[in-house]
Design a protein around this motif. Structure first.
Motif, PDB file in Angstrom:
ATOM      1  N   PRO A 136      12.672  -8.082   1.038  1.00  0.00           N
ATOM      2  CA  PRO A 136      13.779  -7.179   0.688  1.00  0.00           C
ATOM      3  C   PRO A 136      13.465  -6.225  -0.474  1.00  0.00           C
ATOM      4  O   PRO A 136      13.855  -5.065  -0.418  1.00  0.00           O
ATOM      5  CB  PRO A 136      14.919  -8.128   0.299  1.00  0.00           C
ATOM      6  N   ASP A 137      12.725  -6.684  -1.504  1.00  0.00           N
ATOM      7  CA  ASP A 137      12.462  -5.818  -2.662  1.00  0.00           C
ATOM      8  C   ASP A 137      11.623  -4.608  -2.277  1.00  0.00           C
ATOM      9  O   ASP A 137      11.941  -3.468  -2.616  1.00  0.00           O
ATOM     10  CB  ASP A 137      11.735  -6.597  -3.772  1.00  0.00           C
ATOM     11  N   THR A 138      10.519  -4.873  -1.559  1.00  0.00           N
ATOM     12  CA  THR A 138       9.650  -3.773  -1.136  1.00  0.00           C
ATOM     13  C   THR A 138      10.391  -2.860  -0.182  1.00  0.00           C
ATOM     14  O   THR A 138      10.291  -1.634  -0.281  1.00  0.00           O
ATOM     15  CB  THR A 138       8.405  -4.331  -0.415  1.00  0.00           C
ATOM     16  N   ALA A 139      11.128  -3.480   0.751  1.00  0.00           N
ATOM     17  CA  ALA A 139      11.879  -2.684   1.732  1.00  0.00           C
ATOM     18  C   ALA A 139      12.818  -1.731   1.014  1.00  0.00           C
ATOM     19  O   ALA A 139      12.888  -0.540   1.342  1.00  0.00           O
ATOM     20  CB  ALA A 139      12.641  -3.602   2.675  1.00  0.00           C
ATOM     21  N   THR A 140      13.517  -2.239  -0.010  1.00  0.00           N
ATOM     22  CA  THR A 140      14.467  -1.396  -0.748  1.00  0.00           C
ATOM     23  C   THR A 140      13.752  -0.227  -1.415  1.00  0.00           C
ATOM     24  O   THR A 140      14.228   0.912  -1.362  1.00  0.00           O
ATOM     25  CB  THR A 140      15.219  -2.243  -1.803  1.00  0.00           C
ATOM     26  N   LYS A 177       0.806  -1.235   0.000  1.00  0.00           N
ATOM     27  CA  LYS A 177       0.000   0.000   0.000  1.00  0.00           C
ATOM     28  C   LYS A 177       0.839   1.284   0.000  1.00  0.00           C
ATOM     29  O   LYS A 177       0.532   2.227  -0.734  1.00  0.00           O
ATOM     30  CB  LYS A 177      -0.953  -0.030   1.184  1.00  0.00           C
ATOM     31  N   ALA A 178       1.895   1.313   0.806  1.00  0.00           N
ATOM     32  CA  ALA A 178       2.679   2.547   0.926  1.00  0.00           C
ATOM     33  C   ALA A 178       3.371   2.926  -0.375  1.00  0.00           C
ATOM     34  O   ALA A 178       3.778   4.065  -0.573  1.00  0.00           O
ATOM     35  CB  ALA A 178       3.708   2.406   2.049  1.00  0.00           C
ATOM     36  N   LEU A 179       3.497   1.935  -1.280  1.00  0.00           N
ATOM     37  CA  LEU A 179       4.152   2.180  -2.576  1.00  0.00           C
ATOM     38  C   LEU A 179       3.162   2.520  -3.679  1.00  0.00           C
ATOM     39  O   LEU A 179       3.570   2.791  -4.814  1.00  0.00           O
ATOM     40  CB  LEU A 179       4.963   0.956  -2.993  1.00  0.00           C
ATOM     41  N   VAL A 180       1.884   2.482  -3.357  1.00  0.00           N
ATOM     42  CA  VAL A 180       0.870   2.817  -4.364  1.00  0.00           C
ATOM     43  C   VAL A 180       1.027   4.286  -4.728  1.00  0.00           C
ATOM     44  O   VAL A 180       1.174   5.156  -3.865  1.00  0.00           O
ATOM     45  CB  VAL A 180      -0.556   2.534  -3.826  1.00  0.00           C
TER      46      VAL A 180
END
Ligand code: C5P
Length: 263
Positions: free
Chosen positions: A63-67, A22-25
């Motif tokens: 890791p991908d989302t975190a990055t 959600k935070a990356l939307v």
């Protein structure tokens, strides 16, 4: 009062069906939900509503989302000179808050206040999924903390009639709550750090587990603290569904995302 903001951004956003956390939307102006949320914190600082010390952002464990989210945080930190610390979250919101509290403890310690590591220092716990909270709401929460309360929530009146239901399969109404006594509670919620840490420890040992804790004030209530209420704002709404996302984009398009209270 020096203020550290803990933003929880580790949710999957499965109800939004966006295919990304959600935070990356990205909203219609090309900025992610987390960017909007971080910007609203700096807007509160620039408006003089909060004396911002640092921000901790809880990101998903993968890791991908975190990055991706860390990249957003680093760009924001470089642009605003605000200290931003990221930390991996957990399966439920309460797990993510608990993970964030350890980072906040370290960040607050570097404030170097005379009354101990967290003496006279405000903690705001905030959802990344609320991108448009106006400065006045941040200000009202911190003002309540300054008056000595250990927990404070911003709230708005409820427009629907809320009923309790029961039954597997077809549900039946078991009661109706008095609407005048109900409030929809938003974030940022303000706390005394030590009290919130203790309350979360207590809640962790209690029944229901982390999933039962849908906000942090609940942990404080269970620990016997009084929780103050300040006036929230319709713009403090949380983006959960496609309809919320459409509303957010409509607000951006009409230029009312920062001053709905004047309309
Ligand atoms: O799921 P819900 O809409 O209640 O999430 C509210 C906030 O909590 C969101 O900003 C979401 O990113 C965050 N969250 C989290 N870790 C989870 C679940 C939700 O940080 N495991």
């Amino acid at each position: 009062m020096r203020t550290t903001v803990l933003i929880v951004a580790a949710g999957s956003g499965s109800r939004l069906q966006a295919g990304v956390p959600k935070a990356l939307v990205t909203l219609s102006d090309g900025h992610t939900m987390l960017e909007h949320c971080l910007d609203s914190v700096v807007a509160a600082r620039d408006a003089g509503a909060i004396d911002l010390h640092a921000i901790a952002v809880v990101v998903p464990g993968d890791p991908d989302t975190a990055t991706s989210l860390e990249t957003v945080c680093h760009a924001f930190a470089a642009r605003t000179a605000v200290t931003v610390q990221t930390v991996p979250g957990g399966a439920e919101r309460a797990d993510s808050v608990r993970a964030g509290l350890a980072a906040v403890r370290t960040l607050a310690g570097s404030a170097g206040s005379a009354g101990g590591p967290f003496g006279r220092h405000a903690l705001l716990v905030h959802d990344a999924a609320r991108p448009f909270v106006p400065p006045a709401v941040f200000g009202a929460v911190v003002t309540a903390l300054e008056s000595g309360t250990a927990a404070v929530v911003p709230a708005v009146e409820v427009v629907d009639t809320i009923k309790t239901v029961a039954g597997a399969g077809p549900e039946e109404v078991t009661g109706t709550l008095q609407r005048t006594q109900l409030r929809a509670v938003q974030t940022p919620q303000g706390f005394d750090l030590t009290s919130l840490e203790a309350a979360h420890r207590l809640a962790e040992e209690g029944a229901g587990g982390a999933a039962a804790l849908t906000d942090d004030a609940m942990a404080m209530e269970a620990a016997g603290h009084r929780v103050s209420v300040v006036t929230g704002d319709p713009l403090g709404f949380k983006i959960t569904t496609q309809l919320d996302l459409m509303l957010a984009n409509a607000l951006l398009a009409s230029g009312t995302s920062t001053n709905l209270e004047h309309h």
